[in-house]
Write a protein that holds these residues in place. Sequence first.
Motif, PDB file in Angstrom:
ATOM      1  N   ARG A   1       1.753  21.713  -6.436  1.00 54.69           N
ATOM      2  CA  ARG A   1       0.618  20.912  -5.952  1.00 54.69           C
ATOM      3  C   ARG A   1       0.170  19.842  -6.958  1.00 54.69           C
ATOM      4  O   ARG A   1      -0.231  18.755  -6.577  1.00 54.69           O
ATOM      5  N   LYS A   2       0.266  20.162  -8.265  1.00 49.10           N
ATOM      6  CA  LYS A   2      -0.200  19.195  -9.264  1.00 49.10           C
ATOM      7  C   LYS A   2       0.626  17.902  -9.244  1.00 49.10           C
ATOM      8  O   LYS A   2       0.178  16.881  -9.758  1.00 49.10           O
ATOM      9  N   TYR A   3       1.807  17.953  -8.642  1.00 42.60           N
ATOM     10  CA  TYR A   3       2.624  16.744  -8.476  1.00 42.60           C
ATOM     11  C   TYR A   3       2.419  16.116  -7.100  1.00 42.60           C
ATOM     12  O   TYR A   3       2.501  14.895  -6.957  1.00 42.60           O
ATOM     13  N   VAL A   4       2.166  16.938  -6.115  1.00 42.28           N
ATOM     14  CA  VAL A   4       1.976  16.430  -4.756  1.00 42.28           C
ATOM     15  C   VAL A   4       0.693  15.608  -4.661  1.00 42.28           C
ATOM     16  O   VAL A   4       0.661  14.563  -4.013  1.00 42.28           O
ATOM     17  N   GLU A   5      -0.359  16.060  -5.322  1.00 46.35           N
ATOM     18  CA  GLU A   5      -1.636  15.332  -5.275  1.00 46.35           C
ATOM     19  C   GLU A   5      -1.491  13.868  -5.703  1.00 46.35           C
ATOM     20  O   GLU A   5      -1.914  12.973  -4.963  1.00 46.35           O
ATOM     21  N   PRO A   6      -0.920  13.562  -6.874  1.00 46.25           N
ATOM     22  CA  PRO A   6      -0.816  12.148  -7.241  1.00 46.25           C
ATOM     23  C   PRO A   6       0.137  11.355  -6.340  1.00 46.25           C
ATOM     24  O   PRO A   6      -0.052  10.158  -6.144  1.00 46.25           O
ATOM     25  N   ILE A   7       1.128  12.029  -5.768  1.00 44.26           N
ATOM     26  CA  ILE A   7       2.031  11.329  -4.838  1.00 44.26           C
ATOM     27  C   ILE A   7       1.275  10.937  -3.578  1.00 44.26           C
ATOM     28  O   ILE A   7       1.397   9.802  -3.105  1.00 44.26           O
ATOM     29  N   ILE A   8       0.468  11.847  -3.054  1.00 45.67           N
ATOM     30  CA  ILE A   8      -0.346  11.528  -1.869  1.00 45.67           C
ATOM     31  C   ILE A   8      -1.329  10.407  -2.201  1.00 45.67           C
ATOM     32  O   ILE A   8      -1.527   9.473  -1.414  1.00 45.67           O
ATOM     33  N   PHE A   9      -1.937  10.474  -3.370  1.00 42.33           N
ATOM     34  CA  PHE A   9      -2.862   9.421  -3.798  1.00 42.33           C
ATOM     35  C   PHE A   9      -2.152   8.060  -3.801  1.00 42.33           C
ATOM     36  O   PHE A   9      -2.664   7.080  -3.253  1.00 42.33           O
ATOM     37  N   LEU A  10      -0.980   7.994  -4.421  1.00 42.87           N
ATOM     38  CA  LEU A  10      -0.244   6.730  -4.507  1.00 42.87           C
ATOM     39  C   LEU A  10       0.232   6.253  -3.135  1.00 42.87           C
ATOM     40  O   LEU A  10       0.241   5.048  -2.865  1.00 42.87           O
ATOM     41  N   ALA A  11       0.593   7.175  -2.263  1.00 43.19           N
ATOM     42  CA  ALA A  11       0.986   6.797  -0.907  1.00 43.19           C
ATOM     43  C   ALA A  11      -0.192   6.153  -0.176  1.00 43.19           C
ATOM     44  O   ALA A  11      -0.032   5.143   0.519  1.00 43.19           O
ATOM     45  N   ASP A  12      -1.371   6.720  -0.363  1.00 45.20           N
ATOM     46  CA  ASP A  12      -2.565   6.159   0.264  1.00 45.20           C
ATOM     47  C   ASP A  12      -2.869   4.778  -0.299  1.00 45.20           C
ATOM     48  O   ASP A  12      -3.235   3.860   0.441  1.00 45.20           O
ATOM     49  N   ARG A  13      -2.702   4.620  -1.591  1.00 44.67           N
ATOM     50  CA  ARG A  13      -2.893   3.305  -2.215  1.00 44.67           C
ATOM     51  C   ARG A  13      -1.866   2.302  -1.682  1.00 44.67           C
ATOM     52  O   ARG A  13      -2.189   1.151  -1.415  1.00 44.67           O
ATOM     53  N   MET A  14      -0.615   2.756  -1.542  1.00 42.14           N
ATOM     54  CA  MET A  14       0.450   1.896  -1.045  1.00 42.14           C
ATOM     55  C   MET A  14       0.110   1.369   0.345  1.00 42.14           C
ATOM     56  O   MET A  14       0.397   0.217   0.665  1.00 42.14           O
ATOM     57  N   ALA A  15      -0.527   2.201   1.151  1.00 38.22           N
ATOM     58  CA  ALA A  15      -0.857   1.825   2.526  1.00 38.22           C
ATOM     59  C   ALA A  15      -1.899   0.715   2.599  1.00 38.22           C
ATOM     60  O   ALA A  15      -1.974   0.019   3.615  1.00 38.22           O
ATOM     61  N   ILE A  16      -2.677   0.523   1.547  1.00 35.74           N
ATOM     62  CA  ILE A  16      -3.744  -0.497   1.602  1.00 35.74           C
ATOM     63  C   ILE A  16      -3.618  -1.575   0.534  1.00 35.74           C
ATOM     64  O   ILE A  16      -4.472  -2.442   0.431  1.00 35.74           O
ATOM     65  N   VAL A  17      -2.556  -1.536  -0.262  1.00 33.25           N
ATOM     66  CA  VAL A  17      -2.440  -2.463  -1.387  1.00 33.25           C
ATOM     67  C   VAL A  17      -2.377  -3.927  -0.941  1.00 33.25           C
ATOM     68  O   VAL A  17      -2.750  -4.822  -1.695  1.00 33.25           O
ATOM     69  N   ASP A  18      -1.970  -4.172   0.293  1.00 33.02           N
ATOM     70  CA  ASP A  18      -1.910  -5.550   0.786  1.00 33.02           C
ATOM     71  C   ASP A  18      -3.254  -6.018   1.342  1.00 33.02           C
ATOM     72  O   ASP A  18      -3.365  -7.130   1.850  1.00 33.02           O
ATOM     73  N   GLY A  19      -4.276  -5.152   1.229  1.00 32.91           N
ATOM     74  CA  GLY A  19      -5.606  -5.529   1.687  1.00 32.91           C
ATOM     75  C   GLY A  19      -5.812  -5.340   3.174  1.00 32.91           C
ATOM     76  O   GLY A  19      -6.847  -5.721   3.713  1.00 32.91           O
ATOM     77  N   GLN A  20      -4.836  -4.752   3.863  1.00 35.03           N
ATOM     78  CA  GLN A  20      -4.939  -4.520   5.293  1.00 35.03           C
ATOM     79  C   GLN A  20      -4.784  -3.036   5.574  1.00 35.03           C
ATOM     80  O   GLN A  20      -3.961  -2.375   4.965  1.00 35.03           O
ATOM     81  N   VAL A  21      -5.561  -2.551   6.506  1.00 37.66           N
ATOM     82  CA  VAL A  21      -5.437  -1.166   6.927  1.00 37.66           C
ATOM     83  C   VAL A  21      -4.602  -1.171   8.206  1.00 37.66           C
ATOM     84  O   VAL A  21      -5.087  -1.522   9.273  1.00 37.66           O
ATOM     85  N   VAL A  22      -3.324  -0.833   8.054  1.00 37.73           N
ATOM     86  CA  VAL A  22      -2.415  -0.800   9.191  1.00 37.73           C
ATOM     87  C   VAL A  22      -2.423   0.626   9.742  1.00 37.73           C
ATOM     88  O   VAL A  22      -2.103   1.573   9.009  1.00 37.73           O
ATOM     89  N   PRO A  23      -2.821   0.803  10.997  1.00 34.80           N
ATOM     90  CA  PRO A  23      -2.939   2.163  11.545  1.00 34.80           C
ATOM     91  C   PRO A  23      -1.677   3.009  11.380  1.00 34.80           C
ATOM     92  O   PRO A  23      -1.784   4.204  11.076  1.00 34.80           O
ATOM     93  N   LYS A  24      -0.502   2.429  11.544  1.00 33.61           N
ATOM     94  CA  LYS A  24       0.733   3.209  11.417  1.00 33.61           C
ATOM     95  C   LYS A  24       0.900   3.750   9.990  1.00 33.61           C
ATOM     96  O   LYS A  24       1.284   4.896   9.790  1.00 33.61           O
ATOM     97  N   GLU A  25       0.581   2.928   9.015  1.00 34.03           N
ATOM     98  CA  GLU A  25       0.687   3.376   7.620  1.00 34.03           C
ATOM     99  C   GLU A  25      -0.345   4.462   7.316  1.00 34.03           C
ATOM    100  O   GLU A  25      -0.038   5.467   6.681  1.00 34.03           O
TER     101      GLU A  25
END
Length: 141
Positions: A19-43
């Motif tokens: 879990r200690k590795y999964v947490e930061p991966i999920i965090f980064l995935a969430d960041r990746m989904a919004i890094v372009d400044g848009q909230v794309v529902p599919k992402e």
Amino acid sequence: MTVEQGESQVVHPTRVLHRKYVEPIIFLADRMAIVDGQVVPKERKLVEDLAKAAKMKNFRHERWYRDLDDRKACQAIDVEPARQAAMVVLSLVLKADKIREESEHEFFREIRGMIGAEPVTVPVDFEAHKTLAIEHLHQGR
């Protein structure tokens, strides 16, 4: 970005990721989904599906999520299986966006460099890639 080739070259995880590795991966995935400044529902839905598969359904409300930033998340991903998992997951989130901005590619390259990850081979097919990402995020209790 990652190299996409045939299923035979795709590396599947051989161990359960802690879990200690999964947490930061999920965090980064969430960041990746919004890094372009848009909230794309599919992402956004994809990240939520991945988190749910990792038994972290309400991750955005967890203290560990609020305590992380990009640097801390990358520092926590310090073993090879977690690096591979991060690249599989982040490339999937990138793939989910039909209109990929340079900021997304830059974020991917930056994270890859910060965690010291090698390129990974992933399935071309989106659903097969998602299945692989879920395999990488599966965790034991």
